[in-house]
Design a protein around this motif. Structure first.
Motif, PDB file in Angstrom:
ATOM      1  N   ALA A  37       0.835  -1.209   0.000  1.00 14.20           N
ATOM      2  CA  ALA A  37       0.000   0.000   0.000  1.00 14.20           C
ATOM      3  C   ALA A  37       0.870   1.259   0.000  1.00 14.20           C
ATOM      4  O   ALA A  37       0.574   2.217  -0.726  1.00 14.20           O
ATOM      5  N   ARG A  38       1.937   1.265   0.797  1.00 18.20           N
ATOM      6  CA  ARG A  38       2.844   2.423   0.801  1.00 18.20           C
ATOM      7  C   ARG A  38       3.505   2.586  -0.562  1.00 18.20           C
ATOM      8  O   ARG A  38       3.629   3.699  -1.072  1.00 18.20           O
ATOM      9  N   TRP A  39       3.926   1.481  -1.160  1.00 20.68           N
ATOM     10  CA  TRP A  39       4.535   1.524  -2.482  1.00 20.68           C
ATOM     11  C   TRP A  39       3.526   2.053  -3.505  1.00 20.68           C
ATOM     12  O   TRP A  39       3.863   2.899  -4.329  1.00 20.68           O
ATOM     13  N   PHE A  40       2.287   1.579  -3.429  1.00 15.32           N
ATOM     14  CA  PHE A  40       1.240   2.037  -4.353  1.00 15.32           C
ATOM     15  C   PHE A  40       1.012   3.537  -4.193  1.00 15.32           C
ATOM     16  O   PHE A  40       0.960   4.273  -5.174  1.00 15.32           O
ATOM     17  N   ALA A  41       0.868   3.994  -2.964  1.00 13.96           N
ATOM     18  CA  ALA A  41       0.611   5.417  -2.713  1.00 13.96           C
ATOM     19  C   ALA A  41       1.763   6.283  -3.220  1.00 13.96           C
ATOM     20  O   ALA A  41       1.538   7.367  -3.759  1.00 13.96           O
ATOM     21  N   ALA A  42       2.990   5.811  -3.059  1.00 16.28           N
ATOM     22  CA  ALA A  42       4.151   6.577  -3.516  1.00 16.28           C
ATOM     23  C   ALA A  42       4.291   6.548  -5.040  1.00 16.28           C
ATOM     24  O   ALA A  42       4.817   7.493  -5.625  1.00 16.28           O
ATOM     25  N   ILE A  49      -6.780   3.027   1.760  1.00 16.44           N
ATOM     26  CA  ILE A  49      -7.513   2.846   3.018  1.00 16.44           C
ATOM     27  C   ILE A  49      -7.149   1.455   3.530  1.00 16.44           C
ATOM     28  O   ILE A  49      -7.548   0.447   2.948  1.00 16.44           O
ATOM     29  N   GLU A  50      -6.367   1.430   4.592  1.00 14.79           N
ATOM     30  CA  GLU A  50      -5.969   0.157   5.181  1.00 14.79           C
ATOM     31  C   GLU A  50      -7.020  -0.308   6.175  1.00 14.79           C
ATOM     32  O   GLU A  50      -7.767   0.489   6.739  1.00 14.79           O
ATOM     33  N   LEU A  60     -16.485   4.659   3.522  1.00 12.29           N
ATOM     34  CA  LEU A  60     -15.940   3.757   2.519  1.00 12.29           C
ATOM     35  C   LEU A  60     -16.722   3.860   1.208  1.00 12.29           C
ATOM     36  O   LEU A  60     -16.134   3.893   0.123  1.00 12.29           O
ATOM     37  N   PHE A  61     -18.035   3.948   1.310  1.00 13.82           N
ATOM     38  CA  PHE A  61     -18.897   4.105   0.143  1.00 13.82           C
ATOM     39  C   PHE A  61     -18.525   5.374  -0.631  1.00 13.82           C
ATOM     40  O   PHE A  61     -18.358   5.352  -1.856  1.00 13.82           O
ATOM     41  N   HIS A  62     -18.368   6.471   0.084  1.00  7.91           N
ATOM     42  CA  HIS A  62     -18.023   7.740  -0.570  1.00  7.91           C
ATOM     43  C   HIS A  62     -16.610   7.703  -1.160  1.00  7.91           C
ATOM     44  O   HIS A  62     -16.376   8.258  -2.242  1.00  7.91           O
ATOM     45  N   ALA A  63     -15.688   7.050  -0.482  1.00  8.85           N
ATOM     46  CA  ALA A  63     -14.325   6.926  -1.012  1.00  8.85           C
ATOM     47  C   ALA A  63     -14.339   6.104  -2.298  1.00  8.85           C
ATOM     48  O   ALA A  63     -13.654   6.445  -3.269  1.00  8.85           O
ATOM     49  N   TRP A  64     -15.131   5.032  -2.311  1.00 10.95           N
ATOM     50  CA  TRP A  64     -15.234   4.203  -3.517  1.00 10.95           C
ATOM     51  C   TRP A  64     -15.775   5.046  -4.670  1.00 10.95           C
ATOM     52  O   TRP A  64     -15.235   5.012  -5.778  1.00 10.95           O
ATOM     53  N   ASN A  65     -16.833   5.809  -4.404  1.00  7.13           N
ATOM     54  CA  ASN A  65     -17.442   6.638  -5.451  1.00  7.13           C
ATOM     55  C   ASN A  65     -16.510   7.755  -5.927  1.00  7.13           C
ATOM     56  O   ASN A  65     -16.607   8.191  -7.067  1.00  7.13           O
ATOM     57  N   ALA A  66     -15.627   8.222  -5.069  1.00  9.65           N
ATOM     58  CA  ALA A  66     -14.730   9.326  -5.424  1.00  9.65           C
ATOM     59  C   ALA A  66     -13.516   8.858  -6.229  1.00  9.65           C
ATOM     60  O   ALA A  66     -12.837   9.675  -6.846  1.00  9.65           O
ATOM     61  N   ALA A  67     -13.246   7.555  -6.234  1.00 10.95           N
ATOM     62  CA  ALA A  67     -12.081   7.044  -6.952  1.00 10.95           C
ATOM     63  C   ALA A  67     -12.243   7.268  -8.451  1.00 10.95           C
ATOM     64  O   ALA A  67     -13.337   7.151  -9.004  1.00 10.95           O
ATOM     65  N   THR A  68     -11.147   7.620  -9.087  1.00 12.66           N
ATOM     66  CA  THR A  68     -11.121   7.844 -10.535  1.00 12.66           C
ATOM     67  C   THR A  68      -9.868   7.186 -11.100  1.00 12.66           C
ATOM     68  O   THR A  68      -8.938   6.872 -10.345  1.00 12.66           O
ATOM     69  N   LEU A  75      -7.821  -0.513  -1.300  1.00 16.96           N
ATOM     70  CA  LEU A  75      -8.307  -0.924   0.011  1.00 16.96           C
ATOM     71  C   LEU A  75      -7.499  -2.142   0.450  1.00 16.96           C
ATOM     72  O   LEU A  75      -7.136  -2.973  -0.386  1.00 16.96           O
ATOM     73  N   THR A  76      -7.226  -2.251   1.737  1.00 18.14           N
ATOM     74  CA  THR A  76      -6.600  -3.465   2.254  1.00 18.14           C
ATOM     75  C   THR A  76      -7.484  -4.037   3.347  1.00 18.14           C
ATOM     76  O   THR A  76      -8.215  -3.309   4.029  1.00 18.14           O
ATOM     77  N   SER A  77      -7.412  -5.354   3.496  1.00 16.35           N
ATOM     78  CA  SER A  77      -8.212  -6.027   4.515  1.00 16.35           C
ATOM     79  C   SER A  77      -7.631  -7.406   4.782  1.00 16.35           C
ATOM     80  O   SER A  77      -6.979  -7.997   3.921  1.00 16.35           O
TER      81      SER A  77
END
Length: 180
Positions: A37-42, A49-50, A60-68, A75-77
């Motif tokens: 996730a850190r590598w992806f963000a960089a 969102i971990e 989470l719903f709003h973050a999903w909708n905001a992704a472009t 997301l990690t889980s």
């Protein structure tokens, strides 16, 4: 990267090719989710969102909708979304459409790197042959690696000895119930 996480890294390297601008990285504790996730963000202008299963479902719903495609979401889980119990049908449908990348238990190469890193984090220098010896004898899990390093550190301190294969043999052979 090792064989254990190479496919996940390759997927995360190309978010422009994802079918939706969100991906879920699933794996056990210590499998490398945070590292990836850190590598992806960089590497991308993305959002991470971990431990997504612990996040407020509305957020989470709003973050999903905001992704472009220009700002993808990772997301990690530890668990599949079907086990999250969030109760939002709209979020459930989005998560069902989200590609899921699974990380398994480590291969020998990754387990050796993790054991070396765990010793280094404690300020302990050990020989490569000790790491190789441990990789061949402990359970294939990051939890087992953490447990054996902690136990070896404690035993070495208590006995005022260096961490060597003979000490590791005593600890590993005598601690089978700890999963290593």
């Amino acid at each position: 990267m090792t064989g254990a996480n190479r496919a996940a890294a390759a997927w995360l390297a190309t978010p422009a090719l994802w079918p939706v601008p969100v991906t879920l990285l699933i794996g056990p504790a210590g499998a490398g989710k945070s590292h990836l996730a850190r590598w992806f963000a960089a590497s991308h202008a993305g959002t991470v969102i971990e431990s997504a299963e612990t996040i407020d479902p509305e957020r989470l719903f709003h973050a999903w909708n905001a992704a472009t495609p220009a700002q993808p979401l990772l997301l990690t889980s530890r668990h599949s979304p079907r086990d999250w119990g969030h109760g939002l049908p709209d979020l459930a449908s989005r998560l069902a459409a989200t590609p899921q990348i699974r990380l398994g238990e480590p291969d020998d190469e990754l387990l050796g790197l993790v054991i070396g890193k765990l010793f280094a984090e404690r300020g302990i220098r050990v020989q490569d042959d000790l790491i190789h010896w441990l990789v061949l004898r402990i359970e294939r899990s990051l939890a087992a690696a953490q447990a054996v390093v902690a136990r070896l550190d404690a035993e070495a301190l208590a006995r005022r000895r260096a961490i060597t294969i003979p000490l590791a043999r005593e600890v590993v052979d005598g601690q089978g119930e700890l999963g290593f």
